[in-house]
Design an enzyme around this catalytic site. Sequence first.
Site, PDB file in Angstrom:
ATOM      1  N   TRP A   1     -11.763   7.328  51.764  1.00 55.78           N
ATOM      2  CA  TRP A   1     -10.795   8.228  51.124  1.00 55.78           C
ATOM      3  C   TRP A   1      -9.828   8.888  52.099  1.00 55.78           C
ATOM      4  O   TRP A   1      -8.828   9.457  51.680  1.00 55.78           O
ATOM      5  CB  TRP A   1     -11.529   9.324  50.329  1.00 55.78           C
ATOM      6  CG  TRP A   1     -12.498  10.154  51.126  1.00 55.78           C
ATOM      7  CD1 TRP A   1     -13.848  10.000  51.187  1.00 55.78           C
ATOM      8  CD2 TRP A   1     -12.198  11.285  51.968  1.00 55.78           C
ATOM      9  NE1 TRP A   1     -14.409  10.928  52.020  1.00 55.78           N
ATOM     10  CE2 TRP A   1     -13.423  11.739  52.503  1.00 55.78           C
ATOM     11  CE3 TRP A   1     -11.020  11.950  52.314  1.00 55.78           C
ATOM     12  CZ2 TRP A   1     -13.496  12.828  53.378  1.00 55.78           C
ATOM     13  CZ3 TRP A   1     -11.098  13.031  53.194  1.00 55.78           C
ATOM     14  CH2 TRP A   1     -12.317  13.455  53.708  1.00 55.78           C
TER      15      TRP A   1
ATOM     16  N   LYS B   1     -11.247  -2.489  46.481  1.00 56.37           N
ATOM     17  CA  LYS B   1     -11.878  -1.345  45.821  1.00 56.37           C
ATOM     18  C   LYS B   1     -11.483  -0.095  46.585  1.00 56.37           C
ATOM     19  O   LYS B   1     -12.025   0.203  47.642  1.00 56.37           O
ATOM     20  CB  LYS B   1     -13.401  -1.451  45.800  1.00 56.37           C
ATOM     21  CG  LYS B   1     -13.987  -0.447  44.800  1.00 56.37           C
ATOM     22  CD  LYS B   1     -15.387  -0.009  45.117  1.00 56.37           C
ATOM     23  CE  LYS B   1     -15.489   1.253  45.915  1.00 56.37           C
ATOM     24  NZ  LYS B   1     -14.813   2.435  45.408  1.00 56.37           N
ATOM     25  N   PRO B   2     -10.482   0.634  46.058  1.00 56.16           N
ATOM     26  CA  PRO B   2     -10.099   1.876  46.748  1.00 56.16           C
ATOM     27  C   PRO B   2     -11.224   2.896  46.623  1.00 56.16           C
ATOM     28  O   PRO B   2     -12.135   2.738  45.812  1.00 56.16           O
ATOM     29  CB  PRO B   2      -8.860   2.345  45.978  1.00 56.16           C
ATOM     30  CG  PRO B   2      -8.454   1.218  45.093  1.00 56.16           C
ATOM     31  CD  PRO B   2      -9.671   0.413  44.846  1.00 56.16           C
TER      32      PRO B   2
ATOM     33  N   GLU C   1     -16.115  -1.215  59.745  1.00 55.32           N
ATOM     34  CA  GLU C   1     -15.514  -0.127  60.531  1.00 55.32           C
ATOM     35  C   GLU C   1     -16.161   1.154  60.043  1.00 55.32           C
ATOM     36  O   GLU C   1     -15.877   1.610  58.935  1.00 55.32           O
ATOM     37  CB  GLU C   1     -13.986  -0.087  60.321  1.00 55.32           C
ATOM     38  CG  GLU C   1     -13.257  -1.327  60.813  1.00 55.32           C
ATOM     39  CD  GLU C   1     -13.280  -1.496  62.329  1.00 55.32           C
ATOM     40  OE1 GLU C   1     -13.658  -0.554  63.041  1.00 55.32           O
ATOM     41  OE2 GLU C   1     -12.931  -2.602  62.782  1.00 55.32           O
TER      42      GLU C   1
ATOM     43  N   CYS D   1     -11.906   9.146  61.355  1.00 58.27           N
ATOM     44  CA  CYS D   1     -13.043   8.498  62.018  1.00 58.27           C
ATOM     45  C   CYS D   1     -12.968   8.690  63.526  1.00 58.27           C
ATOM     46  O   CYS D   1     -13.992   8.827  64.190  1.00 58.27           O
ATOM     47  CB  CYS D   1     -13.069   7.023  61.671  1.00 58.27           C
ATOM     48  SG  CYS D   1     -11.529   6.167  62.045  1.00 58.27           S
TER      49      CYS D   1
ATOM     50  N   GLU E   1     -21.339  13.238  62.778  1.00 58.63           N
ATOM     51  CA  GLU E   1     -19.935  13.343  62.376  1.00 58.63           C
ATOM     52  C   GLU E   1     -19.770  14.525  61.412  1.00 58.63           C
ATOM     53  O   GLU E   1     -20.359  14.523  60.330  1.00 58.63           O
ATOM     54  CB  GLU E   1     -19.556  12.029  61.679  1.00 58.63           C
ATOM     55  CG  GLU E   1     -18.085  11.815  61.469  1.00 58.63           C
ATOM     56  CD  GLU E   1     -17.803  10.445  60.845  1.00 58.63           C
ATOM     57  OE1 GLU E   1     -18.615   9.954  60.029  1.00 58.63           O
ATOM     58  OE2 GLU E   1     -16.756   9.865  61.169  1.00 58.63           O
TER      59      GLU E   1
ATOM     60  N   GLU F   1     -10.340  -5.083  63.187  1.00 57.69           N
ATOM     61  CA  GLU F   1      -9.146  -4.841  62.397  1.00 57.69           C
ATOM     62  C   GLU F   1      -7.982  -4.769  63.374  1.00 57.69           C
ATOM     63  O   GLU F   1      -8.157  -4.582  64.568  1.00 57.69           O
ATOM     64  CB  GLU F   1      -9.276  -3.552  61.583  1.00 57.69           C
ATOM     65  CG  GLU F   1     -10.337  -3.714  60.505  1.00 57.69           C
ATOM     66  CD  GLU F   1     -10.164  -2.817  59.308  1.00 57.69           C
ATOM     67  OE1 GLU F   1     -10.188  -1.590  59.502  1.00 57.69           O
ATOM     68  OE2 GLU F   1     -10.009  -3.335  58.188  1.00 57.69           O
TER      69      GLU F   1
HETATM   70  P1  NAD Z   1     -18.244   6.008  52.104  1.00 56.72           P
HETATM   71  O1  NAD Z   1     -19.121   5.110  52.896  1.00 56.72           O
HETATM   72  O2  NAD Z   1     -18.880   7.039  51.264  1.00 56.72           O
HETATM   73  O3  NAD Z   1     -17.334   5.134  51.103  1.00 56.72           O
HETATM   74  C1  NAD Z   1     -16.469   4.125  51.566  1.00 56.72           C
HETATM   75  C2  NAD Z   1     -16.177   3.175  50.406  1.00 56.72           C
HETATM   76  O4  NAD Z   1     -17.380   2.530  50.006  1.00 56.72           O
HETATM   77  C3  NAD Z   1     -15.643   3.874  49.158  1.00 56.72           C
HETATM   78  O5  NAD Z   1     -14.706   3.040  48.519  1.00 56.72           O
HETATM   79  C4  NAD Z   1     -16.883   4.017  48.316  1.00 56.72           C
HETATM   80  O6  NAD Z   1     -16.598   4.139  46.935  1.00 56.72           O
HETATM   81  C5  NAD Z   1     -17.604   2.730  48.630  1.00 56.72           C
HETATM   82  N1  NAD Z   1     -19.044   2.770  48.406  1.00 56.72           N
HETATM   83  C6  NAD Z   1     -19.844   3.858  48.432  1.00 56.72           C
HETATM   84  N2  NAD Z   1     -21.120   3.481  48.174  1.00 56.72           N
HETATM   85  C7  NAD Z   1     -21.107   2.141  48.010  1.00 56.72           C
HETATM   86  C8  NAD Z   1     -22.106   1.178  47.753  1.00 56.72           C
HETATM   87  N3  NAD Z   1     -23.386   1.525  47.614  1.00 56.72           N
HETATM   88  N4  NAD Z   1     -21.739  -0.115  47.638  1.00 56.72           N
HETATM   89  C9  NAD Z   1     -20.455  -0.468  47.813  1.00 56.72           C
HETATM   90  N5  NAD Z   1     -19.450   0.393  48.064  1.00 56.72           N
HETATM   91  C10 NAD Z   1     -19.781   1.689  48.164  1.00 56.72           C
HETATM   92  O7  NAD Z   1     -17.199   6.644  53.135  1.00 56.72           O
HETATM   93  P2  NAD Z   1     -16.067   7.747  52.848  1.00 56.72           P
HETATM   94  O8  NAD Z   1     -16.717   9.077  52.672  1.00 56.72           O
HETATM   95  O9  NAD Z   1     -15.120   7.273  51.815  1.00 56.72           O
HETATM   96  O10 NAD Z   1     -15.246   7.739  54.229  1.00 56.72           O
HETATM   97  C11 NAD Z   1     -15.578   8.522  55.328  1.00 56.72           C
HETATM   98  C12 NAD Z   1     -16.267   7.691  56.387  1.00 56.72           C
HETATM   99  O11 NAD Z   1     -15.456   6.572  56.733  1.00 56.72           O
HETATM  100  C13 NAD Z   1     -16.509   8.436  57.678  1.00 56.72           C
HETATM  101  O12 NAD Z   1     -17.787   8.144  58.168  1.00 56.72           O
HETATM  102  C14 NAD Z   1     -15.440   7.878  58.614  1.00 56.72           C
HETATM  103  O13 NAD Z   1     -15.757   7.951  59.973  1.00 56.72           O
HETATM  104  C15 NAD Z   1     -15.377   6.455  58.152  1.00 56.72           C
HETATM  105  N6  NAD Z   1     -14.111   5.846  58.554  1.00 56.72           N
HETATM  106  C16 NAD Z   1     -14.136   4.886  59.521  1.00 56.72           C
HETATM  107  C17 NAD Z   1     -12.950   4.316  59.950  1.00 56.72           C
HETATM  108  C18 NAD Z   1     -12.949   3.245  61.002  1.00 56.72           C
HETATM  109  O14 NAD Z   1     -11.942   2.562  61.137  1.00 56.72           O
HETATM  110  N7  NAD Z   1     -14.023   3.057  61.746  1.00 56.72           N
HETATM  111  C19 NAD Z   1     -11.740   4.739  59.393  1.00 56.72           C
HETATM  112  C20 NAD Z   1     -11.758   5.722  58.409  1.00 56.72           C
HETATM  113  C21 NAD Z   1     -12.954   6.268  57.990  1.00 56.72           C
END
Ligand code: NAD
Length: 487
Positions: A155, A179-180, A254, A288, A390, A468
């Site tokens: 997000w 899937k956003p 990532e 991140c 984090e 990426e």
């Molecule tokens: P999240 O893991 O909660 O969700 C990421 C995506 O996965 C969302 O679209 C979510 O709906 C989906 N998702 C959640 N549970 C799922 C499941 N069981 N099966 C399949 N899909 C599922 O992460 P978030 O809170 O949206 O994002 C924050 C995290 O992302 C932080 O840890 C941040 O560090 C990381 N991040 C990493 C990078 C990078 O390039 N390394 C960049 C941006 C954010």
Amino acid sequence: MSGEAAVKTYPILIGEQRLTQTAGGAIDVRSPIDGNLAGRVPRCGVDEVNQAVEAAHEAFGKWSIMPANERARLLYKAAAAVRANIEPMARLLTVEMGKPLADSRKEIADGATTLEYFAVEGTRLGGEIAPYGAPHATGLVIKEPLGVCAAIAPWNYPVSLVGWKIAPALAAGCTVVVKPSTETPLAALEFLRVLLDSGLPAGVINAVTGRGAEVGDPLVEHPLVRKVSFTGTTKVGQALLAKAAPGLKKVTLELGGHSPLLVFADADFAKAVAAGVKRSFRNAGQICNAVNRIFVEKSIYERYLAAFVDKAKAMTLGDPLANPDIDNGPMLNARGVAKAKEHVADAVAKGARLLCGGATAVGPEYKSDLYFLPTVLADCTLAMKVMVEETFGPVVGIAPFEDLPDALRLANSTEFGLVSYAYTGSLATTKALAGGIQSGTVCINNIVGSTLEAPYSGWKASGGLGFELSRHALDEHLRVKHVRIEV
Ligand code: NAD
């Protein structure tokens, strides 16, 4: 309530269809700025996922064999359509996510730039001649697109990161199902719709919205999906990897980070302060590769703390739509605020000095409880959560270090390894850091944590699978075929 009933539902994208209704109902998206309803998205399930994957599979037949320069022309046209529509998408992004409007404008424009970059890279794909040493045989090593790719995005940069995933996939000749994020799906959906409306063939891009596992699981497990690109938390990434394993799919992960900043006494002091403040608090720390912990050489520690706190206190906080250039708007949600508070309380209980912030801002101009003040904790130790977990909020822990080996030990002291930063005036120190830091990216005397032209990939719990950005991201969407010809 009647106002809320009139709020727009943003359509999912399946082949030629734009659907606002699904059997699963809808999901409300609320603005962190004031708690008002920003929009709705359909709550998809396995049926919509199957339809989207089938549409992508059908479109793959033609898209994968289209000449690369023709694909590039269409991707350039799509990028131009994004540039022509920056303002409405940027406003939507700020409303749903809370980042300053100026940053949202940049994020949408970056989405276009990413498409342009990969459009060109896609035209440069070549193969190899295998050097058999046998005059009667010729060996070709060719690269072919993998097929349907699933792109699952977080997000915090919901448009940029969708762009990072779909641009190399499309340029390589793959088709995608996106899937956003459940929390911030609106601008991403609009971005993808604008791309399709610019003339990309139907089915090349598809998008389904819904709860993480309800959409994510059937998408990752679908037999026609050949590649999964995921950005998000380490925990969900690990679960997705297990789900992709039976299908032996290519996976790019990532994941989370916990970036250190090392400040040496020989550094340009003012730059090290300004960079530290910016990278700790930009996007309200919800990045991140945000700086989560700073280690400062002992001889300049107190001076650095004082200058850092002055700058942190001078940051502006407020409505990110009304004040486009403000430093920060609200955090995304109450869960994030609670975690930030928990990390502050834990650090203070274990002996840290709270130098500023530590709470949400109060006043009539703050229309929600999500405006967290830039927070600086000094004298932190590795026993404190803020130094190893984090926070994903505007909170930074600072501690002194003794010498170079001590700085390296501290920098490498978490399970993460995404991006590390350092400021120093010494070439010898630079060389030692470049070799000794355990992370996918090391920035010396800068805070450019990611850039289109270089591969981005975390080490350790930050990912370690796939890349990426850069031409390496194209390779993630290709498979290699060896053709031996004898005549
Ligand atoms: P999240 O893991 O909660 O969700 C990421 C995506 O996965 C969302 O679209 C979510 O709906 C989906 N998702 C959640 N549970 C799922 C499941 N069981 N099966 C399949 N899909 C599922 O992460 P978030 O809170 O949206 O994002 C924050 C995290 O992302 C932080 O840890 C941040 O560090 C990381 N991040 C990493 C990078 C990078 O390039 N390394 C960049 C941006 C954010």
